[in-house]
Write a protein that holds these residues in place. Structure first.
Motif, PDB file in Angstrom:
ATOM      1  N   ASP A 288      23.723   0.456  -2.911  1.00 46.56           N
ATOM      2  CA  ASP A 288      23.921   0.462  -1.459  1.00 46.56           C
ATOM      3  C   ASP A 288      22.772  -0.286  -0.800  1.00 46.56           C
ATOM      4  O   ASP A 288      21.910  -0.854  -1.475  1.00 46.56           O
ATOM      5  CB  ASP A 288      24.059   1.887  -0.935  1.00 46.56           C
ATOM      6  N   ASP A 289      22.744  -0.297   0.536  1.00 44.51           N
ATOM      7  CA  ASP A 289      21.742  -1.090   1.257  1.00 44.51           C
ATOM      8  C   ASP A 289      20.339  -0.522   1.115  1.00 44.51           C
ATOM      9  O   ASP A 289      19.357  -1.163   1.500  1.00 44.51           O
ATOM     10  CB  ASP A 289      22.119  -1.248   2.724  1.00 44.51           C
ATOM     11  N   SER A 290      20.193   0.710   0.552  1.00 46.67           N
ATOM     12  CA  SER A 290      18.861   1.255   0.292  1.00 46.67           C
ATOM     13  C   SER A 290      18.383   0.938  -1.121  1.00 46.67           C
ATOM     14  O   SER A 290      17.271   1.284  -1.498  1.00 46.67           O
ATOM     15  CB  SER A 290      18.872   2.774   0.496  1.00 46.67           C
ATOM     16  N   PRO A 311      32.544   4.957  -0.735  1.00 48.13           N
ATOM     17  CA  PRO A 311      31.672   4.316   0.258  1.00 48.13           C
ATOM     18  C   PRO A 311      31.407   5.251   1.431  1.00 48.13           C
ATOM     19  O   PRO A 311      32.241   6.104   1.764  1.00 48.13           O
ATOM     20  CB  PRO A 311      32.478   3.092   0.697  1.00 48.13           C
ATOM     21  N   GLN A 312      30.247   5.090   2.042  1.00 47.01           N
ATOM     22  CA  GLN A 312      29.873   5.904   3.190  1.00 47.01           C
ATOM     23  C   GLN A 312      29.839   5.053   4.449  1.00 47.01           C
ATOM     24  O   GLN A 312      29.569   3.848   4.403  1.00 47.01           O
ATOM     25  CB  GLN A 312      28.499   6.553   2.960  1.00 47.01           C
ATOM     26  N   LYS A 315      27.188   2.010   5.732  1.00 44.08           N
ATOM     27  CA  LYS A 315      26.458   1.423   4.620  1.00 44.08           C
ATOM     28  C   LYS A 315      27.180   0.193   4.087  1.00 44.08           C
ATOM     29  O   LYS A 315      28.404   0.074   4.182  1.00 44.08           O
ATOM     30  CB  LYS A 315      26.278   2.435   3.496  1.00 44.08           C
ATOM     31  N   THR A 316      26.397  -0.718   3.514  1.00 43.33           N
ATOM     32  CA  THR A 316      26.952  -1.891   2.839  1.00 43.33           C
ATOM     33  C   THR A 316      26.613  -1.799   1.360  1.00 43.33           C
ATOM     34  O   THR A 316      25.659  -1.121   0.955  1.00 43.33           O
ATOM     35  CB  THR A 316      26.393  -3.197   3.425  1.00 43.33           C
ATOM     36  N   TYR A 317      27.384  -2.538   0.547  1.00 45.99           N
ATOM     37  CA  TYR A 317      27.249  -2.404  -0.896  1.00 45.99           C
ATOM     38  C   TYR A 317      27.239  -3.785  -1.562  1.00 45.99           C
ATOM     39  O   TYR A 317      27.903  -4.722  -1.091  1.00 45.99           O
ATOM     40  CB  TYR A 317      28.390  -1.547  -1.460  1.00 45.99           C
ATOM     41  N   GLU A 335      33.826  -4.929   2.779  1.00 47.80           N
ATOM     42  CA  GLU A 335      33.380  -3.881   3.690  1.00 47.80           C
ATOM     43  C   GLU A 335      34.425  -2.778   3.792  1.00 47.80           C
ATOM     44  O   GLU A 335      35.633  -3.044   3.845  1.00 47.80           O
ATOM     45  CB  GLU A 335      33.114  -4.483   5.065  1.00 47.80           C
TER      46      GLU A 335
END
Length: 898
Positions: A288-290, A311-312, A315-317, A335
């Protein structure tokens, strides 16, 4: 019928769906009309072997089916089969009569064909209402047993910004040795129109780099690079299709149902491709983006696979991939929607499929949704349910589903599609079991083989079927990576997928969980939808631009000189040789039609309009078959040392008479043709001259004929060494006029690759002069050797070069000649009988046996016999066919000849 059952334990309470549709009868009725308006025909060709050589014959049988049950079609009666060369040009086409859904034919492969990857394309006129991806298409190699003087390796690159095309070419001697400093003439053409030309010289390593500007932004798929050179004294020409490949591996992601939805677990399919467009391999993980690592994945068969993720919102993946060659890549995932519906297909139960529906919490409103299951517009199952929870399961029975790709769509209360899912259904009764009993396990050379074919099982109600059988000696075929397409995927799978499918037979070699999972990945990655739901809702029926053909048709218009239609004018179709005289009358738009014509291979007519005042013009409609080829992505077979060794072995197996013919062609390539250089260059590249376009003793071009009334009148007294007796041309060579009691033989006339009967048929009087691009005269023994004639050859190439329908290039006043090819005559495959008489001639045939007309009786039985050849090895028997109720069958069995 025996089948392997899939055991699945389901720990859910299944919500069965009621099938009442009080609110949507109009929609379902529209869908049924939509599907009925354009029932899909499919074509599958069974070929005698997977690879060929120049001089071979392709023996084939076509199976044409229609509708969701794949029953043999009675809709169309004409099957078009095109042979497409490595430059994506149609080099041969035939028309076959479809009887009871099957067609039988053959294609002769000329000695002059280039070596490389070819395609067979087959279709009916009705099939043209759907994308060309639904046509039958098969890739295979044609090798030259008389080795070319050079081998060409090429790669292409394209810069989208500068619009520059770069071709990197390497020239290698036919014996594998290095070549250097070779002058090369080149020509780049788009859709047969020259865009650039020039010359260059290879370096000491045989390499050359050529750059072209594509400032007009033309479609590179239609581009062909033509190379001409002289290698060790032998002229050599090569056509290269422009295949621009990406520089790196690439991966695509396809969420199940169309989209990922935040907060709902989704299945995501993926496919890895190499730069050559074929399947790659690799593994990776999702972050994920983190930067948190969420799920790992690894590719399976054909570079495909799938994984689950949730997916949440917000957030992007990204996917981090490591390909098999070590290349690393990071790419973004599609997305996720903030809210929506997710439709997931769970593993099959016997005779059932489970559909898991997940709904975002904000969309759970006790509303009704519709689950619609259909195939090609035919409704198989329909049900409504109320959305009262975020997750639910629906069981749909499969026992009555037809085999093939089925589409599931979820609609809201307004019958707007929310998500879709394709899946492949292969129920236990979809295919017909075959067994073939041989009278021995091992055989000797020239020994009789008896085969007892049995179709179906005792419990089957339909065991009658039509089948074709081929036997080949595997030792005589190249050991290449085949892309075999049997009748099962050929009818049930590939016509309903987009893109290139590698080894489709793989998915039908076993029916277990692993194979079904691989097949499901394929459907997720390459399935396509033919139905436009908004059109269905509005009641719009798809446009029908191509009608099914029951027979041949000649049609056109009659107009006045000012272009206005000439209505109610009598029009006649005349064929003096066969005494055909058919009359009709033009309609209000000036159109006329002569239909229901049953025509043989070559037919010559003239269309006349009654025009007492000489004020009318007759114009004939163009032919119905496709004029060009669509570039295909497929395996490009290498010209490596192993393949060259195979070709040398194949040459050694040839009969002496064939070797002599091919050697004479090789010698001819090294002699100086007497035609002027300027004329030979202007002969169309699609000339059927077996010596190569422009390689003739004498050439005449269109500009020289513009004042002639007939070709006979033009050639008489102008062409050297030709004498006309009445209307028939003869060569004045001494050996032709001293042929003994049989007397002189008329010259052979070839029109666009088709041999005409020049004795008494007067083709030089009726072939329209204005339609001719060139005439090539072959008089000498060297120039006519490839035609095995000593009487000379006249090669006529029309401006279309199609050899199918030829017309004047301009409208003719009240009259128009027509030349049309009809159904190909069926040839019988030669099968020797070694018990009747001794035959000392060597027998090295690769195709040992071909029988396209096998019919089983009510008990499913049929028998056939054949003899083995002189060659030892493993022989492969392949039987394919279909029953009257649409059950395809496929069997491969090997036996040994010692």
């Amino acid at each position: 019928m025996a089948s392997k059952k899939i055991a699945v334990v389901v720990c859910f309470i299944i919500a069965l769906v009621k099938t009442s549709f009080a609110q949507t009868p109009e929609f379902l009725n529209n869908l049924q009309q939509y599907g009925a308006a354009i029932q899909q025909e499919k074509v599958y060709l069974h070929l005698d072997k997977p690879h060929y050589l120049t001089g071979d014959d392709i023996w084939l049988k076509g199976y044409v089916t229609i509708g969701v049950q794949n029953q043999l079609s009675a809709l169309s009666k004409i099957l078009y089969v095109d042979l497409i060369d490595p430059a994506n040009k149609v080099v041969s086409n035939i028309k076959l009569l479809i009887l009871n859904g099957t067609a039988i034919g053959d294609i002769h492969l000329a000695d002059t064909l280039q070596q490389g990857t070819y395609h067979l394309r087959a279709y009916t006129n009705w099939m043209r209402n759907l994308p060309e991806e639904t046509f039958f298409n098969k890739a295979f190699t044609i090798g030259r047993v008389q080795l070319d003087p050079a081998i060409i390796k090429s790669t292409f690159g394209y810069n989208d910004v500068s619009k520059l095309l770069k071709a990197s070419v390497k020239v290698i001697a036919g014996n594998g040795l290095q070549l250097g400093k070779i002058p090369v003439q080149y020509e780049l053409a788009f859709a047969d129109k020259t865009a650039a030309s020039g010359s260059a010289v290879t370096d000491v390593n045989g390499d050359i780099s050529i750059q072209f500007s594509n400032s007009k932004n033309q479609d590179l798929k239609t581009a062909v690079l033509n190379l001409k050179m002289v290698v060790n004294g032998s002229p050599f020409q090569k056509y290269l299709a422009i295949n621009v490949k990406p520089l790196e591996n690439r991966i695509s992601f396809m969420p199940e149902g169309g989209d990922m939805v935040a907060g709902s677990q989704s299945r995501v399919a993926f496919k890895i491709l190499q730069p050559d467009g074929l399947a790659g391999a690799g593994n990776g993980y999702i972050t994920d983006d983190s930067g948190e690592k969420l799920v790992e994945f690894i590719s399976g068969y054909a570079g495909m696979g799938s994984f689950y993720m949730t997916p949440q919102a917000g957030k992007t993946y990204k996917a981090v991939i490591t390909y098999a060659n070590g290349q690393k890549q990071t790419t973004a995932l599609p997305e996720a929607l903030k809210e929506g519906f997710v439709l997931t297909l769970l593993p099959h139960l016997p005779f059932n499929v489970l559909l898991a529906l997940k709904v975002s919490a904000g969309l759970v409103k006790n509303q009704k949704v519709t689950i619609l299951v259909q195939r090609q517009g035919t409704v198989i199952y329909a049900g409504q349910k109320t959305i009262s929870s975020a997750e639910s399961l629906t069981k749909v029975p499969l026992d009555n589903f037809p085999p093939g790709i089925i589409q599931v769509t979820l609609f809201n209360e307004n019958m707007q599609p929310m998500c879709e899912r394709l899946f492949f259904n292969l129920n236990p009764h979809a295919t017909l079991p075959l067994t073939a009993g041989l009278d021995n396990q091992n055989y000797k050379s020239r020994q009789l083989v008896s085969v007892n074919l049995n179709a179906g099982e005792a419990t089957d109600t339909m065991r009658n079927g039509t089948f074709s059988a081929s036997v080949v000696n595997l030792a005589g075929l190249p050991q290449l990576k085949d892309n075999e397409t049997g009748i099962l995927p050929g009818l049930l799978l590939t016509p309903e997928l987009k893109g290139y499918v590698e080894r489709p037979d793989h998915y039908f070699e076993a029916f277990d969980n692993a194979r079904m999972a691989e097949l499901d990945n394929l459907i997720l990655c390459q399935g396509w939808r033919r139905i436009v739901w908004n059109d269905v809702k509005q009641g719009n029926i798809p446009a029908i631009n191509y009608q099914p053909e029951k027979a041949f048709t000649i049609s056109g218009t009659v107009t006045l000189r000012n272009g206005s239609p000439a209505a109610n004018v009598p029009v006649s179709l005349l064929a003096t040789k066969t005494f055909v005289n058919i009359d009709t009358v033009t309609n209000a738009k000036g159109r006329f039609v002569f239909d229901n014509l049953l025509l043989g291979p070559i037919n010559r007519f003239s269309v006349h309009a009654r025009d007492d005042k000489h004020t009318m013009v007759v114009k004939i409609d163009p032919p119905t078959e496709l004029n060009g080829a669509t570039p295909f992505n497929s395996i490009q077979y290498p010209d490596d040392a192993k393949y060259q060794s195979y070709l040398k072995t194949a040459y050694a197996r040839l009969p002496d008479s064939v070797k002599k013919r091919m050697d004479s062609y090789h010698m001819l390539k090294q002699v100086t043709i007497k035609a002027t250089q300027s004329k030979s260059k202007l002969v169309p590249s699609f000339s059927s001259n077996r010596n190569g376009p422009g390689n003739a003793d004498e050439i005449f071009l269109a500009d020289e004929m513009k004042y002639a009334t007939t070709l006979k009148q033009f050639l008489q007294g102008r062409a050297m060494g030709i004498k006309f007796i009445d209307d028939t041309p003869f060569s004045t060579r001494t050996d032709n006029f001293t042929g003994g009691d049989n007397g002189p033989k008329a010259m052979t006339i070839i029109l666009d690759g088709m041999e005409m009967n020049s004795d008494g048929d007067e083709p030089l009087n009726w072939i329209p002069v204005e339609d001719v691009a060139s005439i090539e005269i072959l008089r000498t023994a060297a120039s006519s050797a490839l035609y095995s004639r000593n009487n000379g050859v006249i090669i006529i190439t029309t401006k279309t070069g199609k050899g199918a329908l030829t017309y004047p290039s301009k409208s003719s006043t009240a009259y128009a000649p027509v030349v049309i090819t009809g159904y190909q005559a069926i040839r019988e495959f030669y099968t020797p009988n070694y018990t009747v008489a001794s035959n000392s001639s060597p027998d090295h045939r690769i195709t040992v046996f071909w029988k396209p007309d096998i019919v089983t009786d009510k008990a499913g039985n049929a028998t056939f016999k054949f003899y083995t050849t002189d060659d030892k090895g493993t022989y492969q028997l392949t039987i394919e066919g279909i029953t009257a109720d649409g059950r395809p069958a496929h069997l491969v069995k090997n036996f040994v000849v010692e």
